[in-house]
Design a protein around this motif. Sequence first.
Motif, PDB file in Angstrom:
ATOM      1  N   LEU A 150     -49.768   9.393 -50.704  1.00 38.07           N
ATOM      2  CA  LEU A 150     -50.433   9.650 -51.980  1.00 38.07           C
ATOM      3  C   LEU A 150     -51.763   8.933 -52.131  1.00 38.07           C
ATOM      4  CD1 LEU A 150     -47.321   9.435 -54.354  1.00 38.07           C
ATOM      5  CD2 LEU A 150     -48.327  11.470 -53.286  1.00 38.07           C
ATOM      6  N   PHE A 151     -51.827   7.675 -51.768  1.00 42.72           N
ATOM      7  CA  PHE A 151     -53.064   6.920 -51.944  1.00 42.72           C
ATOM      8  C   PHE A 151     -53.039   5.704 -51.019  1.00 42.72           C
ATOM      9  CE2 PHE A 151     -50.084   5.449 -55.207  1.00 42.72           C
ATOM     10  CZ  PHE A 151     -50.044   4.079 -54.967  1.00 42.72           C
ATOM     11  N   GLY A 152     -54.212   5.073 -50.895  1.00 37.05           N
ATOM     12  CA  GLY A 152     -54.352   3.902 -50.050  1.00 37.05           C
ATOM     13  C   GLY A 152     -54.400   4.271 -48.583  1.00 37.05           C
ATOM     14  N   THR A 153     -54.142   3.270 -47.729  1.00 37.99           N
ATOM     15  CA  THR A 153     -54.172   3.448 -46.282  1.00 37.99           C
ATOM     16  C   THR A 153     -52.792   3.832 -45.766  1.00 37.99           C
ATOM     17  OG1 THR A 153     -55.941   1.813 -46.051  1.00 37.99           O
ATOM     18  CG2 THR A 153     -54.674   2.325 -44.076  1.00 37.99           C
ATOM     19  N   ASN A 154     -52.730   4.896 -44.979  1.00 40.76           N
ATOM     20  CA  ASN A 154     -51.475   5.329 -44.377  1.00 40.76           C
ATOM     21  C   ASN A 154     -51.152   4.399 -43.210  1.00 40.76           C
ATOM     22  OD1 ASN A 154     -49.318   6.605 -43.151  1.00 40.76           O
ATOM     23  ND2 ASN A 154     -50.210   8.657 -43.275  1.00 40.76           N
ATOM     24  N   SER A 155     -50.068   3.620 -43.334  1.00 42.41           N
ATOM     25  CA  SER A 155     -49.710   2.657 -42.289  1.00 42.41           C
ATOM     26  C   SER A 155     -49.409   3.318 -40.955  1.00 42.41           C
ATOM     27  CB  SER A 155     -48.493   1.832 -42.737  1.00 42.41           C
ATOM     28  OG  SER A 155     -48.827   0.979 -43.805  1.00 42.41           O
ATOM     29  N   PHE A 156     -49.018   4.591 -40.974  1.00 42.65           N
ATOM     30  CA  PHE A 156     -48.629   5.250 -39.731  1.00 42.65           C
ATOM     31  C   PHE A 156     -49.832   5.852 -39.000  1.00 42.65           C
ATOM     32  CE2 PHE A 156     -45.133   5.524 -42.800  1.00 42.65           C
ATOM     33  CZ  PHE A 156     -44.205   4.751 -42.122  1.00 42.65           C
ATOM     34  N   VAL A 157     -50.978   5.798 -39.614  1.00 42.49           N
ATOM     35  CA  VAL A 157     -52.216   6.207 -38.951  1.00 42.49           C
ATOM     36  C   VAL A 157     -52.903   5.004 -38.321  1.00 42.49           C
ATOM     37  CG1 VAL A 157     -54.512   7.234 -39.301  1.00 42.49           C
ATOM     38  CG2 VAL A 157     -52.530   8.167 -40.500  1.00 42.49           C
ATOM     39  N   ALA A 158     -52.819   3.838 -39.009  1.00 35.91           N
ATOM     40  CA  ALA A 158     -53.459   2.625 -38.514  1.00 35.91           C
ATOM     41  C   ALA A 158     -52.711   2.127 -37.285  1.00 35.91           C
ATOM     42  CB  ALA A 158     -53.457   1.558 -39.606  1.00 35.91           C
ATOM     43  N   PRO A 159     -53.327   2.142 -36.103  1.00 38.45           N
ATOM     44  CA  PRO A 159     -52.607   1.737 -34.889  1.00 38.45           C
ATOM     45  C   PRO A 159     -52.453   0.228 -34.793  1.00 38.45           C
ATOM     46  CG  PRO A 159     -54.871   2.247 -34.348  1.00 38.45           C
ATOM     47  CD  PRO A 159     -54.711   2.555 -35.812  1.00 38.45           C
ATOM     48  N   ASP A 160     -51.346  -0.203 -34.228  1.00 43.34           N
ATOM     49  CA  ASP A 160     -51.156  -1.612 -33.900  1.00 43.34           C
ATOM     50  C   ASP A 160     -51.170  -1.736 -32.384  1.00 43.34           C
ATOM     51  OD1 ASP A 160     -48.713  -0.711 -32.963  1.00 43.34           O
ATOM     52  OD2 ASP A 160     -47.533  -1.583 -34.570  1.00 43.34           O
ATOM     53  N   PRO A 161     -50.906  -2.905 -31.793  1.00 43.84           N
ATOM     54  CA  PRO A 161     -50.965  -3.039 -30.332  1.00 43.84           C
ATOM     55  C   PRO A 161     -50.030  -2.104 -29.568  1.00 43.84           C
ATOM     56  CG  PRO A 161     -51.046  -5.206 -31.350  1.00 43.84           C
ATOM     57  CD  PRO A 161     -50.775  -4.225 -32.450  1.00 43.84           C
ATOM     58  N   THR A 162     -48.991  -1.558 -30.236  1.00 41.67           N
ATOM     59  CA  THR A 162     -48.059  -0.654 -29.554  1.00 41.67           C
ATOM     60  C   THR A 162     -48.170   0.781 -30.044  1.00 41.67           C
ATOM     61  OG1 THR A 162     -46.298  -1.125 -31.139  1.00 41.67           O
ATOM     62  CG2 THR A 162     -46.417  -2.553 -29.201  1.00 41.67           C
ATOM     63  N   ASN A 163     -49.174   1.081 -30.887  1.00 39.24           N
ATOM     64  CA  ASN A 163     -49.393   2.428 -31.432  1.00 39.24           C
ATOM     65  C   ASN A 163     -48.209   2.944 -32.241  1.00 39.24           C
ATOM     66  OD1 ASN A 163     -51.974   2.646 -30.444  1.00 39.24           O
ATOM     67  ND2 ASN A 163     -51.442   3.968 -28.713  1.00 39.24           N
ATOM     68  N   THR A 164     -47.387   2.037 -32.748  1.00 41.46           N
ATOM     69  CA  THR A 164     -46.232   2.467 -33.534  1.00 41.46           C
ATOM     70  C   THR A 164     -46.684   3.215 -34.779  1.00 41.46           C
ATOM     71  OG1 THR A 164     -44.971   0.574 -32.760  1.00 41.46           O
ATOM     72  CG2 THR A 164     -44.146   1.684 -34.721  1.00 41.46           C
ATOM     73  N   GLY A 165     -46.175   4.399 -34.960  1.00 40.24           N
ATOM     74  CA  GLY A 165     -46.538   5.251 -36.082  1.00 40.24           C
ATOM     75  C   GLY A 165     -47.329   6.466 -35.658  1.00 40.24           C
ATOM     76  N   LEU A 166     -48.120   6.341 -34.590  1.00 39.88           N
ATOM     77  CA  LEU A 166     -48.875   7.489 -34.118  1.00 39.88           C
ATOM     78  C   LEU A 166     -47.933   8.525 -33.524  1.00 39.88           C
ATOM     79  CD1 LEU A 166     -51.985   5.824 -32.415  1.00 39.88           C
ATOM     80  CD2 LEU A 166     -51.697   6.591 -34.787  1.00 39.88           C
ATOM     81  N   GLN A 167     -48.229   9.799 -33.779  1.00 39.98           N
ATOM     82  CA  GLN A 167     -47.447  10.930 -33.288  1.00 39.98           C
ATOM     83  C   GLN A 167     -45.975  10.835 -33.696  1.00 39.98           C
ATOM     84  OE1 GLN A 167     -48.437  10.746 -29.079  1.00 39.98           O
ATOM     85  NE2 GLN A 167     -50.110  12.226 -29.383  1.00 39.98           N
ATOM     86  N   SER A 168     -45.735  10.196 -34.842  1.00 42.63           N
ATOM     87  CA  SER A 168     -44.372  10.077 -35.364  1.00 42.63           C
ATOM     88  C   SER A 168     -44.040  11.192 -36.344  1.00 42.63           C
ATOM     89  CB  SER A 168     -44.199   8.727 -36.066  1.00 42.63           C
ATOM     90  OG  SER A 168     -45.037   8.649 -37.215  1.00 42.63           O
ATOM     91  N   GLY A 169     -45.045  11.960 -36.756  1.00 38.90           N
ATOM     92  CA  GLY A 169     -44.846  12.952 -37.803  1.00 38.90           C
ATOM     93  C   GLY A 169     -45.206  12.436 -39.173  1.00 38.90           C
ATOM     94  N   LEU A 170     -45.423  11.112 -39.288  1.00 42.34           N
ATOM     95  CA  LEU A 170     -45.832  10.497 -40.546  1.00 42.34           C
ATOM     96  C   LEU A 170     -47.313  10.139 -40.546  1.00 42.34           C
ATOM     97  CD1 LEU A 170     -42.768   8.114 -40.923  1.00 42.34           C
ATOM     98  CD2 LEU A 170     -43.309   9.983 -42.497  1.00 42.34           C
ATOM     99  N   ASP A 171     -47.999  10.357 -39.429  1.00 41.66           N
ATOM    100  CA  ASP A 171     -49.388   9.928 -39.276  1.00 41.66           C
ATOM    101  C   ASP A 171     -50.371  10.967 -39.817  1.00 41.66           C
ATOM    102  OD1 ASP A 171     -48.471  11.582 -37.289  1.00 41.66           O
ATOM    103  OD2 ASP A 171     -49.838  10.834 -35.767  1.00 41.66           O
ATOM    104  N   LYS A 172     -50.085  11.504 -40.990  1.00 39.67           N
ATOM    105  CA  LYS A 172     -50.954  12.442 -41.687  1.00 39.67           C
ATOM    106  C   LYS A 172     -50.546  12.442 -43.148  1.00 39.67           C
ATOM    107  CE  LYS A 172     -48.150  15.664 -39.072  1.00 39.67           C
ATOM    108  NZ  LYS A 172     -48.182  16.755 -38.071  1.00 39.67           N
TER     109      LYS A 172
END
Length: 823
Positions: free
Chosen positions: A642-664
């Motif tokens: 809804l608002f703010g930064t999507n945590s699943f788009v912001a990559p961490d050292p292990t890319n957790t969240g990317l290509q999870s289906g929540l990264d949009k």
Amino acid sequence: MAKVATRSHLLWWRWRMGPSSLWVCVFILVATYSIEAWSQAMMLTFPPAPPAGGGAPASGPQKGRGDQMLVQAKELHYDYSNQRVEAIGDVQIYYARTTLEANRVVYDQKSKRLHAEGNVRLTEADGKVTYGEIMELSDDYRDGFVDSLRLDGAERTRMAAATGERSGGNYEVFQNGVYTACEACKDDPKRPPRWQVKAARIIHDHSEKMMYFEDARIEFSGVPLAYMPYMSTPDPTVKRKSGFLMPLIGSSSIYGVAIETPYFWSLAPDYDLTLSPRFTTRQGPLLQAEWRQRLDDGAYSIKGGGIYQLDRPEFAGQPGDLAFRGTIESSGQFNLSEKWVWGWNVVAPTDKAFYQDYGVFRFGPSPDLLKTQPTEGISQLFLVGRGETSYFDARSIYFYGFSALDSQSQIPVIRPVVDYDYTFGRPVLGGQLGFNTNLTSLSRAQASFDAISQTASSNGLCGAVTADPALMTRANCLLRGFAGDYTRLSGDIHWRTSVTDPIGQVWTPFASVRTDVAQLNALNQPGVANYLPIGSSTPTRVMPTAGLEYRYPFISVQSWGTQTVEPVAQVIARPNETGLGRFPNEDAQSLLFDDNNLFRVDKFSGYDREEGGGRANVGVNYTAQFNQAGFVSGLFGQSYHLFGTNSFVAPDPTNTGLQSGLDKNISDYVARISYQPDRTYTFTTRARFDEASFNVQRFEVEGRANYDRWTLSLLYGDYAAQPDLGFLNRREGILGLARFKLTSNWAVFGGANYDLEAGKLSMGQFGVGYVDDCLIMALNYSQSYAYSSSPTTINNTVMLQLTLRTLGGTSIATSVGSSVAAP
């Protein structure tokens, strides 16, 4: 590579069957079968014994004060001159809780002897029944002689002999005797049992609780297959007794032919020692010993083993290239009180390949049929407590990697991890209030990177040491773990309540505040600076959360059953996630978006990441209950940023969240449908679909059936490529497990993992087994990964096992070749 059966199976048989000195030559001559590996998932066991009769076990009649001999017969004759009494016709004599039945009994008062003849039956206080044509007994039944003897003993055992003699109430000697634990055939009682031991003489020593067989042979269905001049075994009443356990045989290209002859030493009721020397033709003796002791407040065990390898060049260039190899293992658990326990586990081999090469790892059977080899050893010290509304768990952990790809310096040492959860017993502001705390402290000597592109993998760009750290970037590598020290303290306090309004709507407001404080000291190793700040830092973060969940179930009752449609909506408000780039990710690297976590407030699996930003989770639950036709349940939903930064788009050292289906902003769709028509069948399917194209990103179908003779389990999985996480190709496969009962005694079973992408069977296990009241036989073929070798190989093994109830069991395992596993 073949394996001698593991020690856990020896322990199982020791406690259930008792040790035996029946030597291995018996089982070389007998066609034996094995269910060793299959038993980890689908154990074949003897049918349960019927309830035992009353009375304590005894070696003979127990005479009490004032016992009188009661005689019942059709006729009684008194010979006063010779001091003899004769009972004729359906004679029954009751004395000292023992019953003697016969056609005719003569009692000589001078010699105090009983002479019984004609359908003689002696039933003793412990339930043992002896049959014969002629019995000569002392008046207290302690001594005697039986002609044409048959005996029904303890644990459903049976004996027969031409003659039998008892002396002193402790010794029984049977001439030309037969012993078996098999029931007589109901259709043909004269038919030989499945197995029996015939001996020129059988001696049963009740004081030692031992049975000795002289000039013996083992017969299967009346056919003699093995001969022994002498053998011994504890009697069927023994559960723990010093003696040799059944020998085990194996063969391998590494150690040649091996025989293991364990000796169990019952030193006291509360402690024992097992010595398990294994003699190999190529590598020499492997000596093993295990000490076990039970104390008032717990129990512990210590096991050690080692071998000086005679053929060390066999392991040239491998982890096993050592003169001496061995292991020390220990485990224990003790009660501090009714609510607190502490304990430990220790696994300390000389090298990572020792358990694989010699097949001695035995820390409990795995329920996973295809996971026949361990991938790591876990040593830990733990303290656990549980209250009515609280839970505490603290443990320090050391992992020992057995894979050829494992570098011990890249595996963290946990020192310690502590969790404490508490929920207040009384409502606060009309809801439930509680808090969780977590303390994690770990260290790692060397950074661990994984390649996420074919170029990086082929060129070794993500190795521990590289000439160009500038290439160790998020585009090529994941930082699985940094080198240095990391300590984090996390705590959150949470509140939730639930209100149902007059029209049935369920409103659930919730709120929480979480705080994380960490001490980070990252070593300046190649590439680490591209992911985390080097040196010492103290990152902190605070995450307040407030939200509301709404449910409104619609229930419809029809003639065919009941159905429920329940829309669910969840709105969560919180600030952006902070600490990205300052906090490492050690415990939240696994993220699977599906029906299980659609309505979780924080979808990350650990404390090192926390979900931020506003989010709405919506979906619908559906349940249909059919009259006498089972039920269907399902879920379909989606998540919205809804608002703010999507945590699943912001990559961490292990890319957790990317290509999870929540990264949009609008997530993929998740769905689940389950159908259970009755107690026999269960079908479940789960899926994740792309929100724009509706392409399948993840799809699973699982079916289970337990019907009459069939037990089936089938799982199909199809998973899209996730290159940002290191999965460069699509994965698709089928895992199946099955067991079919051919008859009341015969069953076939197996399991296989078929890789549809590669178009081949990657792992499998198949077997056939026979089980009845006295005999278990099984033949098993299996494949298992040798993770400690490089490249990884698949071992093909044939396992054979034979188990004779009350005598024990043995197994033989031999390698039938190996192949290199597909990368």
